[in-house]
Design a protein around this motif. Structure first.
Motif, PDB file in Angstrom:
ATOM      1  N   GLU A  12       0.815  -1.224   0.000  1.00 51.51           N
ATOM      2  CA  GLU A  12       0.000   0.000   0.000  1.00 51.51           C
ATOM      3  C   GLU A  12       0.845   1.269   0.000  1.00 51.51           C
ATOM      4  OE1 GLU A  12      -3.934  -1.644   2.414  1.00 51.51           O
ATOM      5  OE2 GLU A  12      -2.368  -0.502   3.463  1.00 51.51           O
ATOM      6  N   THR A  13       2.127   1.147   0.293  1.00 53.83           N
ATOM      7  CA  THR A  13       3.011   2.316   0.322  1.00 53.83           C
ATOM      8  C   THR A  13       3.338   2.763  -1.096  1.00 53.83           C
ATOM      9  OG1 THR A  13       4.015   1.598   2.405  1.00 53.83           O
ATOM     10  CG2 THR A  13       5.253   3.184   1.093  1.00 53.83           C
ATOM     11  N   ASN A  14       3.342   4.046  -1.303  1.00 52.42           N
ATOM     12  CA  ASN A  14       3.722   4.598  -2.608  1.00 52.42           C
ATOM     13  C   ASN A  14       5.246   4.498  -2.740  1.00 52.42           C
ATOM     14  OD1 ASN A  14       4.111   6.111  -4.960  1.00 52.42           O
ATOM     15  ND2 ASN A  14       2.433   7.506  -4.470  1.00 52.42           N
ATOM     16  N   ILE A  15       5.700   3.297  -3.065  1.00 47.51           N
ATOM     17  CA  ILE A  15       7.128   3.012  -3.092  1.00 47.51           C
ATOM     18  C   ILE A  15       7.856   3.871  -4.126  1.00 47.51           C
ATOM     19  CG2 ILE A  15       8.858   1.234  -3.592  1.00 47.51           C
ATOM     20  CD1 ILE A  15       7.570   0.852  -0.932  1.00 47.51           C
ATOM     21  N   LEU A  16       7.226   4.072  -5.270  1.00 47.82           N
ATOM     22  CA  LEU A  16       7.897   4.837  -6.328  1.00 47.82           C
ATOM     23  C   LEU A  16       8.163   6.273  -5.882  1.00 47.82           C
ATOM     24  CD1 LEU A  16       9.036   4.814  -9.160  1.00 47.82           C
ATOM     25  CD2 LEU A  16       6.753   5.420 -10.038  1.00 47.82           C
ATOM     26  N   LEU A  17       7.175   6.893  -5.245  1.00 50.48           N
ATOM     27  CA  LEU A  17       7.368   8.254  -4.733  1.00 50.48           C
ATOM     28  C   LEU A  17       8.472   8.270  -3.682  1.00 50.48           C
ATOM     29  CD1 LEU A  17       6.578  11.221  -4.473  1.00 50.48           C
ATOM     30  CD2 LEU A  17       4.734  10.537  -2.913  1.00 50.48           C
ATOM     31  N   ALA A 313      -0.891  12.545  -9.420  1.00 50.74           N
ATOM     32  CA  ALA A 313      -1.517  11.228  -9.568  1.00 50.74           C
ATOM     33  C   ALA A 313      -2.189  10.802  -8.269  1.00 50.74           C
ATOM     34  CB  ALA A 313      -0.464  10.206  -9.989  1.00 50.74           C
ATOM     35  N   ALA A 314      -1.549  11.083  -7.129  1.00 50.98           N
ATOM     36  CA  ALA A 314      -2.165  10.772  -5.836  1.00 50.98           C
ATOM     37  C   ALA A 314      -3.450  11.573  -5.658  1.00 50.98           C
ATOM     38  CB  ALA A 314      -1.191  11.056  -4.703  1.00 50.98           C
ATOM     39  N   ALA A 315      -3.457  12.818  -6.143  1.00 52.83           N
ATOM     40  CA  ALA A 315      -4.677  13.631  -6.072  1.00 52.83           C
ATOM     41  C   ALA A 315      -5.789  13.007  -6.904  1.00 52.83           C
ATOM     42  CB  ALA A 315      -4.376  15.052  -6.557  1.00 52.83           C
ATOM     43  N   ARG A 316      -5.449  12.478  -8.064  1.00 55.90           N
ATOM     44  CA  ARG A 316      -6.459  11.867  -8.929  1.00 55.90           C
ATOM     45  C   ARG A 316      -7.141  10.680  -8.263  1.00 55.90           C
ATOM     46  NH1 ARG A 316      -4.358  10.556 -14.844  1.00 55.90           N
ATOM     47  NH2 ARG A 316      -6.522   9.860 -14.882  1.00 55.90           N
ATOM     48  N   LYS A 317      -6.370   9.940  -7.485  1.00 53.88           N
ATOM     49  CA  LYS A 317      -6.884   8.715  -6.885  1.00 53.88           C
ATOM     50  C   LYS A 317      -7.438   8.928  -5.475  1.00 53.88           C
ATOM     51  CE  LYS A 317      -3.567   5.932  -9.502  1.00 53.88           C
ATOM     52  NZ  LYS A 317      -2.412   5.003  -9.421  1.00 53.88           N
ATOM     53  N   SER A 318      -7.401  10.166  -5.005  1.00 56.43           N
ATOM     54  CA  SER A 318      -7.861  10.425  -3.643  1.00 56.43           C
ATOM     55  C   SER A 318      -9.345  10.135  -3.498  1.00 56.43           C
ATOM     56  CB  SER A 318      -7.591  11.886  -3.274  1.00 56.43           C
ATOM     57  OG  SER A 318      -8.134  12.183  -2.009  1.00 56.43           O
ATOM     58  N   ARG A 319      -9.727   9.705  -2.299  1.00 58.96           N
ATOM     59  CA  ARG A 319     -11.113   9.338  -2.048  1.00 58.96           C
ATOM     60  C   ARG A 319     -11.998  10.537  -1.770  1.00 58.96           C
ATOM     61  NH1 ARG A 319      -9.740   6.420   3.719  1.00 58.96           N
ATOM     62  NH2 ARG A 319      -9.386   8.301   4.948  1.00 58.96           N
ATOM     63  N   ASP A 320     -11.409  11.710  -1.526  1.00 58.94           N
ATOM     64  CA  ASP A 320     -12.235  12.880  -1.229  1.00 58.94           C
ATOM     65  C   ASP A 320     -11.492  14.155  -1.632  1.00 58.94           C
ATOM     66  OD1 ASP A 320     -10.298  13.187   0.723  1.00 58.94           O
ATOM     67  OD2 ASP A 320     -11.590  12.513   2.363  1.00 58.94           O
ATOM     68  N   SER A 321     -12.195  15.269  -1.501  1.00 61.53           N
ATOM     69  CA  SER A 321     -11.649  16.540  -1.966  1.00 61.53           C
ATOM     70  C   SER A 321     -10.484  17.026  -1.128  1.00 61.53           C
ATOM     71  CB  SER A 321     -12.746  17.607  -1.990  1.00 61.53           C
ATOM     72  OG  SER A 321     -13.314  17.764  -0.707  1.00 61.53           O
ATOM     73  N   VAL A 322     -10.502  16.777   0.192  1.00 63.31           N
ATOM     74  CA  VAL A 322      -9.413  17.281   1.020  1.00 63.31           C
ATOM     75  C   VAL A 322      -8.111  16.571   0.658  1.00 63.31           C
ATOM     76  CG1 VAL A 322      -9.794  15.681   2.960  1.00 63.31           C
ATOM     77  CG2 VAL A 322      -8.724  17.896   3.366  1.00 63.31           C
ATOM     78  N   PHE A 382      -4.465   5.570   1.853  1.00 69.06           N
ATOM     79  CA  PHE A 382      -5.834   5.402   2.342  1.00 69.06           C
ATOM     80  C   PHE A 382      -6.884   5.695   1.271  1.00 69.06           C
ATOM     81  CE2 PHE A 382      -3.347   5.820   6.196  1.00 69.06           C
ATOM     82  CZ  PHE A 382      -3.871   4.799   6.969  1.00 69.06           C
ATOM     83  N   SER A 383      -6.450   5.808   0.034  1.00 64.44           N
ATOM     84  CA  SER A 383      -7.390   5.985  -1.067  1.00 64.44           C
ATOM     85  C   SER A 383      -7.358   4.797  -2.015  1.00 64.44           C
ATOM     86  CB  SER A 383      -7.072   7.268  -1.849  1.00 64.44           C
ATOM     87  OG  SER A 383      -7.174   8.409  -1.025  1.00 64.44           O
ATOM     88  N   GLN A 384      -6.594   3.783  -1.692  1.00 68.34           N
ATOM     89  CA  GLN A 384      -6.394   2.693  -2.638  1.00 68.34           C
ATOM     90  C   GLN A 384      -7.607   1.801  -2.820  1.00 68.34           C
ATOM     91  OE1 GLN A 384      -2.802   0.457  -2.176  1.00 68.34           O
ATOM     92  NE2 GLN A 384      -1.534   2.267  -1.888  1.00 68.34           N
ATOM     93  N   GLU A 385      -8.500   1.780  -1.841  1.00 64.80           N
ATOM     94  CA  GLU A 385      -9.677   0.927  -2.003  1.00 64.80           C
ATOM     95  C   GLU A 385     -10.697   1.549  -2.940  1.00 64.80           C
ATOM     96  OE1 GLU A 385     -10.420   3.382   1.745  1.00 64.80           O
ATOM     97  OE2 GLU A 385      -8.752   2.455   0.663  1.00 64.80           O
TER      98      GLU A 385
END
Length: 403
Positions: A12-17, A313-322, A382-385
């Protein structure tokens, strides 16, 4: 069971970042080693700046990874955001009675001194502002274009920008303004508000020029854009012009001398003869340009560009606006600081004392940039699901919709 949880946590960790961030910090440490090598005494491998950077980066990485395991929703709850805002206000106000200036920046008492260590509060306050303002925007997202809500948002941003500006840290103030405007744009503020703000800024420029900017600040603008200011009847003497532009001119000459492959690491004529002022911090890009040439500069662009893109990219996959706004704010911070620092070193922008993220020396800057990366990694984890959401930096942010 333990191995299963560990594998899941790693997955679940963003290893590449994390890896690209580590490469950037390693790049910065090597660049600072070269920039400060001339200060080392016989047999000394690392100077003070490198040692402080190693400590700050190490602590920052550990803290960033720890933050990545904390659900960012907990960190953006109202009570926590209020605590962040109060802490940021308090630490900036402390600068007025206790602010210190390091030896290399005697005109800027914008640091707090703890023994032999200098900490720049505005670096930590940037992250506090991104978190608090992103949360504020997510709460009022449906009413963002209503004058009452916009007034509160302006007060929120103006408080942070004003505190940083009146301490004398004008470089950081410009970064705060860019983050503030960028987040408002990402959250869907209507275009006519931006037009009104631009017109207001243009109208206020004469007052700001005379009342807000110090003499040195004005001279730095004049030195970079002399022909423009000549049309306005504003000039400075040739002798003063040479002194004001000296740092940037030396930086440009050093970069130009690097060519395609550079003079070689630890082998730059300008760098190793102490010719480049503040070479370990504000002018670190000139060191890279001279010693590693176009190839080294291109590598820097690729790595920094990759980090900014991964934040988006993390923003694109986020589960909410914040979450989207936090990642967007970090991308803005890194991108704007990079543009300003490089533009300053290339004599395209005035010298306003902005560090190059991950690369410049500075304990507080390197620590705080990793805290910011930790927040992006938290959003990512916490947005991966949730499935990826489409991102556009034009329309309004919605918890039920997309950018």
């Amino acid at each position: 069971m333990y191995n299963s949880r560990l594998k899941t946590a790693v997955k679940e960790t963003n290893i590449l970042l994390l890896i690209v961030g580590l490469l950037m910090s390693a790049y910065g440490i090597v660049a600072v080693m070269s920039a400060t090598m001339w200060r080392n005494t016989d047999g000394q491998l690392f100077g003070r700046e490198v040692r402080m950077m190693l400590i700050a980066v190490s602590v920052g990485i550990l803290a960033g990874v720890f933050i990545s395991f904390l659900d960012y929703e907990v960190l953006t709850r109202p009570w926590f955001i209020v605590a962040i805002v109060l802490f940021c206000i308090g630490i900036m106000l402390i600068l007025f009675p206790l602010g210190k200036a390091p030896p290399e920046r005697p005109d800027s008492p914008i640091w707090l001194k703890f023994g032999g260590f200098y900490f720049q509060p505005s670096e930590l306050v940037k992250l506090g502002f991104i978190m608090s303002f992103s949360t504020h925007l997510s709460v009022v997202e449906e009413q963002i274009n209503k004058p009452k809500q916009l007034a509160f948002l302006l007060a929120h941003g103006g408080l942070f920008i004003g505190l940083v500006a009146i301490t004398g840290d004008m470089g950081s103030a410009f970064v705060f303004i860019a983050i503030f405007a960028g987040l408002l744009f990402m959250a869907g503020l209507r275009w006519y508000y931006f037009l009104a703000a631009i017109l207001l800024l243009i109208a206020a420029m004469p007052v700001a020029w005379l009342k807000v900017f110090k003499t040195l600040h004005r001279e730095r603008f004049i030195a970079v854009y002399p022909r423009f200011f000549e049309t306005l009847g504003i000039t400075i003497s040739p002798e003063r012009m040479g002194n004001v532009i000296y740092q940037q001119q030396i930086g440009v000459d050093a970069i130009a001398s690097g060519g395609w492959l550079g003079r070689g690491l630890f082998n730059g004529d300008y760098t190793q003869t102490k010719a480049i002022p503040i070479s370990e911090s504000d002018m670190i890009f000139a060191v890279i340009g001279e010693e590693l040439g176009f190839v080294g500069v291109a590598a820097l662009f690729v790595l920094m560009g990759a980090i900014v893109i991964m934040c988006v990219a993390a923003a694109r996959k986020s589960r909410d606006s914040v979450g989207k706004l936090i990642c967007g704010g970090v991308a803005l911070m890194l991108g704007v600081q990079t543009i300003i620092n490089i533009g300053m070193c290339l004599k395209l922008l005035p010298c306003i004392g902005i560090t190059l993220p991950f690369i410049s020396a500075g304990g507080s800057a390197n620590l705080c940039v990793w805290l910011a990366i930790g927040m992006v990694m938290s959003v990512s984890r916490f947005s991966q699901e949730h499935g990826p959401t489409k991102v556009r930096f034009i329309t309004k942010v919605s918890r039920r919709g997309n950018f």
